[in-house]
Design a protein around this motif. Structure first.
Motif, PDB file in Angstrom:
ATOM      1  N   LEU A  27       6.138   2.453  18.221  1.00  9.90           N
ATOM      2  CA  LEU A  27       5.353   3.242  17.274  1.00  9.90           C
ATOM      3  C   LEU A  27       6.132   3.677  16.037  1.00  9.90           C
ATOM      4  N   SER A  28       7.444   3.837  16.136  1.00  8.51           N
ATOM      5  CA  SER A  28       8.206   4.328  14.986  1.00  8.51           C
ATOM      6  C   SER A  28       8.156   3.388  13.779  1.00  8.51           C
ATOM      7  N   PRO A  29       8.205   2.057  13.937  1.00  6.20           N
ATOM      8  CA  PRO A  29       8.096   1.214  12.736  1.00  6.20           C
ATOM      9  C   PRO A  29       6.769   1.388  12.007  1.00  6.20           C
ATOM     10  N   VAL A  30       5.695   1.669  12.728  1.00  4.07           N
ATOM     11  CA  VAL A  30       4.392   1.876  12.085  1.00  4.07           C
ATOM     12  C   VAL A  30       4.460   3.084  11.160  1.00  4.07           C
ATOM     13  N   PHE A  31       5.053   4.185  11.639  1.00  6.52           N
ATOM     14  CA  PHE A  31       5.145   5.385  10.817  1.00  6.52           C
ATOM     15  C   PHE A  31       6.114   5.196   9.657  1.00  6.52           C
ATOM     16  N   ILE A  32       7.182   4.446   9.875  1.00  3.33           N
ATOM     17  CA  ILE A  32       8.143   4.191   8.802  1.00  3.33           C
ATOM     18  C   ILE A  32       7.494   3.353   7.703  1.00  3.33           C
ATOM     19  N   ILE A  33       6.739   2.334   8.080  1.00  2.00           N
ATOM     20  CA  ILE A  33       6.072   1.480   7.089  1.00  2.00           C
ATOM     21  C   ILE A  33       5.043   2.288   6.302  1.00  2.00           C
ATOM     22  N   ASN A  34       4.282   3.146   6.988  1.00  4.65           N
ATOM     23  CA  ASN A  34       3.303   3.986   6.283  1.00  4.65           C
ATOM     24  C   ASN A  34       3.986   4.916   5.297  1.00  4.65           C
ATOM     25  N   LYS A  35       5.114   5.493   5.684  1.00  2.98           N
ATOM     26  CA  LYS A  35       5.848   6.400   4.803  1.00  2.98           C
ATOM     27  C   LYS A  35       6.371   5.655   3.577  1.00  2.98           C
ATOM     28  N   ILE A  36       6.882   4.458   3.769  1.00  3.45           N
ATOM     29  CA  ILE A  36       7.390   3.672   2.642  1.00  3.45           C
ATOM     30  C   ILE A  36       6.248   3.258   1.720  1.00  3.45           C
ATOM     31  N   GLN A  37       5.097   2.908   2.279  1.00  4.78           N
ATOM     32  CA  GLN A  37       3.951   2.534   1.438  1.00  4.78           C
ATOM     33  C   GLN A  37       3.466   3.726   0.610  1.00  4.78           C
ATOM     34  N   GLU A  38       3.428   4.919   1.218  1.00  8.04           N
ATOM     35  CA  GLU A  38       3.040   6.109   0.457  1.00  8.04           C
ATOM     36  C   GLU A  38       4.061   6.400  -0.631  1.00  8.04           C
ATOM     37  N   ASP A  39       5.321   6.210  -0.324  1.00  5.93           N
ATOM     38  CA  ASP A  39       6.384   6.502  -1.272  1.00  5.93           C
ATOM     39  C   ASP A  39       6.358   5.522  -2.445  1.00  5.93           C
ATOM     40  N   SER A  40       5.950   4.291  -2.188  1.00  7.45           N
ATOM     41  CA  SER A  40       5.945   3.292  -3.261  1.00  7.45           C
ATOM     42  C   SER A  40       4.834   3.556  -4.272  1.00  7.45           C
ATOM     43  N   LYS A  41       3.852   4.387  -3.920  1.00 10.24           N
ATOM     44  CA  LYS A  41       2.774   4.717  -4.849  1.00 10.24           C
ATOM     45  C   LYS A  41       3.196   5.795  -5.852  1.00 10.24           C
TER      46      LYS A  41
END
Length: 53
Positions: A27-41
């Motif tokens: 589950l941790s990679p899912v949350f990390i990817i979501n955080k990076i996608q939000e940060d890239s915006k």
């Protein structure tokens, strides 16, 4: 009868730890990817993660 049940408590703790660690690994990679996608915006100067090439 209670002594037999209390004898298995370390095994239950081990099983709970293994299940929790497996869930964390998947589950941790899912949350990390979501955080990076939000940060890239965000604009580049407000980003938390800075990528240097």
């Amino acid at each position: 009868m209670k002594k037999v049940h209390l004898k298995h408590i370390p095994m239950y703790i081990l099983i709970a730890f293994l299940v929790a660690s497996i869930l964390f690994v998947f589950l941790s990679p899912v949350f990390i990817i979501n955080k990076i996608q939000e940060d890239s915006k965000k604009p580049k100067d407000q980003r938390e993660y800075i990528y240097k090439k």
